[in-house]
Write an enzyme that holds these catalytic residues in place. Structure first.
Site, PDB file in Angstrom:
ATOM      1  N   ASN A 132      -6.656  26.378  48.951  1.00 27.20           N
ATOM      2  CA  ASN A 132      -6.542  25.298  49.741  1.00 27.20           C
ATOM      3  C   ASN A 132      -5.463  24.241  49.168  1.00 27.20           C
ATOM      4  O   ASN A 132      -5.490  23.012  49.800  1.00 27.20           O
ATOM      5  CB  ASN A 132      -7.992  24.411  49.605  1.00 27.20           C
ATOM      6  CG  ASN A 132      -9.147  25.320  50.025  1.00 27.20           C
ATOM      7  OD1 ASN A 132      -8.904  26.214  50.981  1.00 27.20           O
ATOM      8  ND2 ASN A 132     -10.219  25.280  49.256  1.00 27.20           N
ATOM      9  N   HIS A 169     -20.653  21.337  55.495  1.00 26.32           N
ATOM     10  CA  HIS A 169     -20.415  21.861  54.284  1.00 26.32           C
ATOM     11  C   HIS A 169     -21.873  21.514  53.616  1.00 26.32           C
ATOM     12  O   HIS A 169     -22.375  20.781  53.548  1.00 26.32           O
ATOM     13  CB  HIS A 169     -19.275  21.082  53.646  1.00 26.32           C
ATOM     14  CG  HIS A 169     -18.783  21.799  52.378  1.00 26.32           C
ATOM     15  ND1 HIS A 169     -19.268  21.165  51.192  1.00 26.32           N
ATOM     16  CD2 HIS A 169     -18.113  22.883  52.266  1.00 26.32           C
ATOM     17  CE1 HIS A 169     -18.562  21.989  50.126  1.00 26.32           C
ATOM     18  NE2 HIS A 169     -17.917  23.020  50.879  1.00 26.32           N
ATOM     19  N   GLU A 189     -17.529  17.373  59.981  1.00 30.35           N
ATOM     20  CA  GLU A 189     -16.406  17.616  59.175  1.00 30.35           C
ATOM     21  C   GLU A 189     -15.265  17.502  60.319  1.00 30.35           C
ATOM     22  O   GLU A 189     -15.474  17.653  61.452  1.00 30.35           O
ATOM     23  CB  GLU A 189     -16.573  19.057  58.879  1.00 30.35           C
ATOM     24  CG  GLU A 189     -17.189  19.295  57.617  1.00 30.35           C
ATOM     25  CD  GLU A 189     -17.188  20.808  57.050  1.00 30.35           C
ATOM     26  OE1 GLU A 189     -16.201  21.311  57.000  1.00 30.35           O
ATOM     27  OE2 GLU A 189     -18.301  21.262  56.625  1.00 30.35           O
ATOM     28  N   SER A 241     -14.544  24.080  57.363  1.00 27.89           N
ATOM     29  CA  SER A 241     -13.969  24.661  56.051  1.00 27.89           C
ATOM     30  C   SER A 241     -14.036  26.118  56.317  1.00 27.89           C
ATOM     31  O   SER A 241     -12.762  26.856  55.651  1.00 27.89           O
ATOM     32  CB  SER A 241     -14.682  24.256  54.906  1.00 27.89           C
ATOM     33  OG  SER A 241     -16.138  24.466  54.724  1.00 27.89           O
ATOM     34  N   ASP A 263     -16.265  14.173  56.910  1.00 33.92           N
ATOM     35  CA  ASP A 263     -15.614  14.719  55.908  1.00 33.92           C
ATOM     36  C   ASP A 263     -14.511  15.498  56.209  1.00 33.92           C
ATOM     37  O   ASP A 263     -14.398  16.453  56.975  1.00 33.92           O
ATOM     38  CB  ASP A 263     -16.836  15.985  55.458  1.00 33.92           C
ATOM     39  CG  ASP A 263     -16.316  16.706  54.258  1.00 33.92           C
ATOM     40  OD1 ASP A 263     -14.999  16.775  53.978  1.00 33.92           O
ATOM     41  OD2 ASP A 263     -16.851  17.248  53.630  1.00 33.92           O
ATOM     42  N   HIS A 305     -10.287  19.085  54.866  1.00 29.31           N
ATOM     43  CA  HIS A 305      -9.427  20.063  55.059  1.00 29.31           C
ATOM     44  C   HIS A 305      -8.383  19.411  56.243  1.00 29.31           C
ATOM     45  O   HIS A 305      -7.505  20.254  56.657  1.00 29.31           O
ATOM     46  CB  HIS A 305      -9.871  21.405  55.741  1.00 29.31           C
ATOM     47  CG  HIS A 305     -10.670  22.212  54.884  1.00 29.31           C
ATOM     48  ND1 HIS A 305     -10.311  22.888  53.632  1.00 29.31           N
ATOM     49  CD2 HIS A 305     -12.023  22.071  54.446  1.00 29.31           C
ATOM     50  CE1 HIS A 305     -11.208  23.314  52.942  1.00 29.31           C
ATOM     51  NE2 HIS A 305     -12.416  22.637  53.347  1.00 29.31           N
ATOM     52  N   LYS A 351      -7.796  19.352  47.515  1.00 35.13           N
ATOM     53  CA  LYS A 351      -7.248  20.605  48.410  1.00 35.13           C
ATOM     54  C   LYS A 351      -5.713  20.144  48.643  1.00 35.13           C
ATOM     55  O   LYS A 351      -4.948  20.575  47.745  1.00 35.13           O
ATOM     56  CB  LYS A 351      -8.050  20.750  49.698  1.00 35.13           C
ATOM     57  CG  LYS A 351      -9.445  20.850  49.151  1.00 35.13           C
ATOM     58  CD  LYS A 351     -10.444  21.378  50.356  1.00 35.13           C
ATOM     59  CE  LYS A 351     -11.960  21.385  49.987  1.00 35.13           C
ATOM     60  NZ  LYS A 351     -12.380  22.212  48.842  1.00 35.13           N
TER      61      LYS A 351
END
Ligand SMILES: Cc1ncc(COP(=O)(O)O)c(C=O)c1O
Length: 378
Positions: A42, A128, A172, A176, A201, A204, A234
Site C-alpha cells: 500500500n 474495514h 470507506e 480496501s 475512511d 486508500h 499507506k
C-alpha cells in the site's frame, strides 16, 4: 485447543502465517530468497523509501529520541504533532485534525465518542474490520447497508432514523479489498436529508485521488463530509492514523477517545516522516497521478473494467485457488498475496493487485503477461 482450531483453518485453506519479507528498494520485495516485483503493497507513492522522508525520520530520532514515552495526554505530545495536524487539516480543508497511533486505533476510538445510547450508526457492509471494531465498541445501535447500495441506506434511514437522537453514516472512500469508490455525493445527500453525520475512511484515497487530497475532493464533496478519517501508513509511507474534523469534534475526541488517551504517542520519527511525505504529496501532482495510471494500464491490457483507484482485485472464488494463483505468480517473479475470508466475504477469495508510482510500464506489462500465462482470467 489451539492446535484443533489451527487444523480447522488449515483444512479450509484459511490458515495464515507471517512470511518474512524484505522491502529494501521501492516496488521490490525479497521473500524465500527470491527477488520479486511487489504488486501488493500500500506504499502507493514509494514514499517509505524516499530520501527526504527517511532524512526527516533520522533527524527526528537525533533530536527527540526513538519513542514518545507516554500517551499524548501525559508527556507524549512532542512538538512535531502540531505541524502534522496543521498539515492534515490544511490538506483536507477542515478546522482541525487529530493523529492517532494507527488507522485501526482511530477507527476503534472515534465511533464510541460520536455515537452512543439512543444513537444509530449505519455503515457499508464491506466496511474495514477496524471500522467494525469501533462500531462494536460503541453503545449505539448499528445497521449495515448492502455494499455501495444508496437505496438500501435510504430505506434504513427512512424506517429507523426517527427513533434515534443522532445518526452516523460510515463508509470507506476507496474500498480496501475491492478498489471501488463509495457513492459519496449520494450519501452526502442522504445525510443532509436525514440529519445524519457522515464519516469516511479514506485510507486508500489519500495520495492517490483528488490530486492527492483524497476521495472526498475527487467527488467534489470535501466540504460536505465533516469526519474524514485516514491513515499515514499507506500512500504516506509512514505510520499512524488521523481524523480531520471541526475543532469541537477534535477537542471532544481528545477528551473521550480511549484509543488515543490510553495509548502511547507515535515515535517522533513516524510523525516527522509523515510531515515530509505530505509535503511531497501536496506539491507533486505528477507523482500522485501515477498509481492510477499504472492500474489503468493493467486493466486495459487485460480487458477489465477501468480502475477506480490503485487497487484492482481479480476474484477467483475459493481460497485454495487464490493461494495457488499467488504461488504461480511468485514463480513468475511477482508478489501478489491471496486475500481470503474472513478479510473478504465467503467464496470471494481473490488476488488483490495494488499499483504504485514506483512500478514502471514494463513492470505492469510483464505482470499482465504472467496473469495471462497462468490463466487467471477466464
Ligand atoms: C480501509 C482501511 N481502514 C483502516 C486501516 C487501518 O489502518 P492502519 O494500517 O494505519 O492501522 C486499513 C489498513 O489496513 C484500511 O485498509
Amino acid at each position: 485447543m489451539a492446535q484443533r482450531k489451527l487444523a480447522a483453518l488449515e483444512n479450509q485453506s484459511l490458515r495464515r502465517a507471517l512470511a518474512e519479507t524484505e522491502r529494501k528498494s521501492v516496488g521490490r520485495a525479497r521473500r524465500d530468497r527470491q527477488e520479486l516485483i511487489s504488486f501488493c503493497c500500500n506504499d502507493y507513492l514509494g514514499l517509505s523509501q524516499h530520501p527526504d522522508v527517511k532524512r526527516a525520520a533520522a533527524q527526528a530520532i537525533e533530536e527527540l529520541g526513538v519513542g514518545a514515552g507516554a500517551s499524548r495526554l501525559v508527556t507524549g505530545n512532542h512538538p512535531l504533532y502540531r505541524d502534522l495536524e496543521n498539515q492534515l487539516a490544511r490538506l483536507k480543508g477542515t478546522e482541525a485534525a487529530l493523529v492517532f497511533g494507527s488507522g485501526y486505533l482511530a477507527n476503534l476510538g472515534i465511533p464510541p465518542v460520536l455515537a452512543g445510547k439512543n444513537d444509530l450508526i449505519i455503515a457499508d457492509d464491506l466496511s474495514h474490520a477496524s471500522m467494525r471494531a469501533g462500531i462494536q465498541a460503541s453503545t449505539a445501535e448499528s445497521r449495515f447497508f448492502a455494499h455501495n447500495d444508496v437505496e438500501d441506506c435510504r430505506t434504513i434511514l427512512e424506517n429507523e432514523r426517527n427513533r434515534f437522537d443522532h445518526c452516523l453514516i460510515m463508509t470507506e472512500g476507496v474500498f480496501s479489498m475491492d478498489g471501488d469508490r463509495a457513492p459519496l455525493v449520494e450519501l452526502c445527500d442522504l445525510a443532509d436529508a436525514h440529519d445524519a453525520w457522515i464519516m469516511t475512511d479514506d485510507a486508500h484515497g489519500l495520495g492517490v485521488l483528488g490530486g492527492g487530497r483524497g476521495s472526498a475532493v475527487e467527488a467534489g464533496v470535501a466540504d460536505r463530509i465533516p469526519l474524514q478519517m485516514g491513515t499515514l501508513s499507506k500512500a504516506v509511507g509512514a505510520y499512524g492514523g488521523f481524523i480531520c474534523a471541526s475543532r469541537a469534534v477534535i477537542d471532544l475526541l481528545v477528551n473521550r477517545a480511549r484509543s488515543l488517551i490510553y495509548a502511547t504517542g507515535l515515535p517522533p520519527s513516524a510523525v516527522a516522516s509523515s510531515c515530509a511525505a505530505l509535503d511531497i504529496i501536496s506539491s507533486n501532482e505528477a507523482l500522485v497521478g501515477l498509481p492510477l495510471a499504472r492500474a489503468s494500464q493493467f486493466t486495459r491490457e487485460l480487458n477489465l473494467p477501468g480502475p477506480e483507484s490503485s487497487i484492482v482485485p481479480i476474484i477467483v472464488g475459493d481460497a485454495e485457488t487464490a493461494l495457488s494463483a499467488s504461488k504461480q505468480l511468485a514463480q513468475e517473479g511477482f508478489l501478489v498475496t491471496a486475500i481470503r475470508p474472513p478479510t473478504v466475504p465467503d467464496k470471494t477469495a481473490r488476488l488483490r493487485f495494488t499499483f504504485a508510482a514506483t512500478h514502471s510500464e514494463d513492470d505492469v506489462f510483464r505482470l499482465t503477461a504472467a496473469v495471462k500465462k497462468i490463466g487467471l482470467l477466464p
